[in-house]
Write a protein that holds these residues in place. Structure first.
Motif, short mmCIF file in Angstrom:
data_model
loop_
_atom_site.label_atom_id
_atom_site.label_comp_id
_atom_site.label_asym_id
_atom_site.label_seq_id
_atom_site.Cartn_x
_atom_site.Cartn_y
_atom_site.Cartn_z
N LEU A 211 29.62 40.07 46.28
CA LEU A 211 29.47 38.65 45.96
C LEU A 211 28.71 38.51 44.64
CD1 LEU A 211 28.58 37.24 49.49
CD2 LEU A 211 30.82 37.32 48.37
N PRO A 212 28.83 37.37 43.97
CA PRO A 212 29.61 36.18 44.28
C PRO A 212 31.12 36.43 44.24
CG PRO A 212 28.11 35.79 42.42
CD PRO A 212 28.07 37.24 42.72
N ALA A 213 31.83 35.59 45.01
CA ALA A 213 33.28 35.67 45.05
C ALA A 213 33.88 34.31 44.75
CB ALA A 213 33.73 36.13 46.43
N LEU A 214 35.13 34.33 44.32
CA LEU A 214 35.89 33.08 44.24
C LEU A 214 36.88 33.15 45.39
CD1 LEU A 214 36.73 30.49 42.64
CD2 LEU A 214 38.48 31.91 41.57
N ALA A 215 36.94 32.08 46.20
CA ALA A 215 37.89 32.07 47.32
C ALA A 215 38.95 31.00 47.10
CB ALA A 215 37.15 31.81 48.63
N LEU A 216 40.20 31.43 47.14
CA LEU A 216 41.33 30.49 47.11
C LEU A 216 41.78 30.34 48.56
CD1 LEU A 216 43.64 28.88 45.64
CD2 LEU A 216 44.90 31.04 45.57
N ALA B 177 39.70 29.21 36.88
CA ALA B 177 38.39 29.29 37.54
C ALA B 177 37.72 30.63 37.20
CB ALA B 177 38.55 29.15 39.05
N LEU B 178 38.50 31.71 37.23
CA LEU B 178 37.92 33.03 36.93
C LEU B 178 37.46 33.10 35.48
CD1 LEU B 178 40.43 35.36 38.85
CD2 LEU B 178 38.02 34.95 39.41
N ASP C 254 32.03 36.99 34.06
CA ASP C 254 31.71 38.25 34.76
C ASP C 254 30.92 38.06 36.04
OD1 ASP C 254 32.95 39.47 32.75
OD2 ASP C 254 31.15 40.10 31.67
N GLU C 255 30.43 36.85 36.24
CA GLU C 255 29.62 36.56 37.43
C GLU C 255 30.37 36.93 38.72
OE1 GLU C 255 28.22 32.44 39.63
OE2 GLU C 255 29.07 32.34 37.64
N ILE C 256 31.70 36.70 38.73
CA ILE C 256 32.48 36.87 39.95
C ILE C 256 32.89 38.32 40.16
CG2 ILE C 256 34.63 36.16 41.13
CD1 ILE C 256 32.51 33.98 40.89
N PHE D 182 41.76 40.90 34.78
CA PHE D 182 40.38 40.98 35.29
C PHE D 182 40.18 42.30 36.02
CE2 PHE D 182 41.86 36.61 35.23
CZ PHE D 182 40.85 35.92 34.58
N PRO D 183 40.23 43.42 35.28
CA PRO D 183 40.26 44.74 35.93
C PRO D 183 39.04 45.06 36.79
CG PRO D 183 40.03 44.94 33.54
CD PRO D 183 40.28 43.51 33.81
#
Ligand code: KG4
Ligand code: ZN
Length: 368
Positions: free
Chosen positions: A154-159, A285-286, A291-293, A319-320
């Motif tokens: 985490l942090p994560a982005l959730a779709l 969003a990404l 880079d936080e995510i 976003f490798p």
């Protein structure tokens, strides 16, 4: 911790007995008993879910599923009654969001069980359930070894994409969520189902429409028409799918064709446009978050859509460093396993939840 979890937010009744221990980013999850009854066939004739009918069915199904779950978990009946599962810590139940009459069926049942067994009842947010469904990794089919999953970073982005919801959520930490964007009208699964209905497919038509789309892709390289990808350039992270649905309606009306090949092409054009909107907003969003995510989570019924997953996979080449997590197939649609996992996350972060208290159904429940 041993948790009995109950899910009744929409048209699936589900009861699970779980044992979960260990760190939140890589918990050890054992499913001791798991049952689910879908009301899809019942609601099919109405083309959608009827809340009062769903409630009636949940009330009828819950005692049966509880018995089956306990039986599966090895509990033995005495005097026609199942005893409390050994070392049960608490009962978890979905409190929202969802259809309120349907939610109340689960909450009332959980409260009665809590009283009978003298165990606390913990409310769970259904959307947190979808997010944390990715913490479960399936056992390998061939032997008893478990897939060694990596820690969830985490942090994560959730779709989150389902029949009731479409949202992009920033998961800052376990228990800390921020909605970055959401649908302004129809949920993407709902749009899939409505477009499918226009193509003559029965409810829920999402997976059937997707099958038609892949037949078209197998037959020809490209289509000679496109449908607009909604809100792709709106400058924010919100979605809208009702315009796309109307575009399907007009295209069907104007083309004056209803042969199978045209339906396959329409299904493909719809799926391409819907997936482009989802993947496009996720990319934005990404990019905004930088880079936080560490992880992209995609969950909910529509995460079973192979086109969506493959397009997101392509997008993720930019976003490798990002990890990608989707739920095991059986946990994409509504279930009680994910409710038990989300309850574990909640209780570890907020142990005071175990004190119990009144629970109300909240149709529009948002993150705490
Ligand atoms: O998460 P879910 O079981 O229920 C809600 O919380 O709404 O999602 C059900 C939705 C339905 O709209 C269904 O058509 C859609 O997920 N769905 C799909 C696919 N599989 C399920 N949509 C598109 N492609 C799929 N393969
Ligand atoms: Zn759901």
């Amino acid at each position: 911790m041993k948790i009995l979890s109950i899910e009744t937010s929409c048209d699936e009744t589900a009861v699970t007995l779980l044992e979960i221990d260990g760190p939140l980013d890589k918990p050890d999850i054992k499913v001791l008993g798991n049952t689910l009854l879908s009301q899809v066939a019942l609601h099919e004739q109405y083309g959608g879910v009827y809340p009062t009918l769903a409630k009636r069915e949940h009330i009828k199904n819950l005692p049966v599923l509880l018995e089956k779950t306990l039986h599966e978990a090895g509990c033995v009946m005495t005097n026609d009654q199942y005893p409390i599962p050994k070392e049960l810590d608490f009962i978890a139940v979905t409190a929202g969001p969802g259809l309120e009459p349907a939610l109340w069926a689960g909450i009332t049942f959980a409260a009665e069980l809590g009283k009978r067994w003298d165990k606390p009842v913990v409310p769970v947010n259904h959307m947190e359930g979808h997010i944390w469904s990715v913490l479960y990794t399936e056992p390998k089919i061939s032997n008893d070894e478990f897939l060694i999953s990596k820690k969830l970073e985490l942090p994560a982005l959730a779709l989150l994409v389902s029949g009731g919801h479409t949202e992009l959520v920033l998961v800052k930490d376990f228990g800390h969520y921020q909605i970055l964007g959401r649908t302004l009208d129809d949920a993407v699964g709902e749009a899939f189902d409505k477009a499918a209905r226009m193509l003559g497919l029965s409810y829920p038509g999402g997976p059937k429409l997707s099958k038609l789309a892949s037949i078209s892709r197998g037959k020809k390289g490209s289509l000679d028409f496109k449908l607009p990808s909604p809100m792709l350039h709106s400058g924010d992270l919100n979605f809208s799918f009702s315009g796309l649905k109307t575009a399907v309606l007009y295209k069907l009306r104007d083309a004056k064709r209803d042969d199978e090949e045209f339906k396959e092409d329409m299904a493909r054009a719809f799926e391409d446009a819907a997936v482009a909107a989802l993947a496009g907003k996720t990319r934005t969003a990404l990019e905004n978050l930088g880079d936080e995510i560490k992880t992209l989570i995609v969950a909910g019924g529509v995460s079973a859509n192979t086109r969506l997953i493959s397009e997101l996979g392509k997008m993720l080449r930019s976003f490798p460093a990002l990890a990608f997590r989707t739920p095991a197939r059986m946990l994409t649609t509504d279930n009680a396993v994910m409710i038990g996992i989300a309850a574990y996350v909640s209780v570890v972060k907020r142990p005071e939840l175990l004190k119990g208290g009144e629970i109300s159904a909240e149709g529009n429940l948002t993150y705490l």
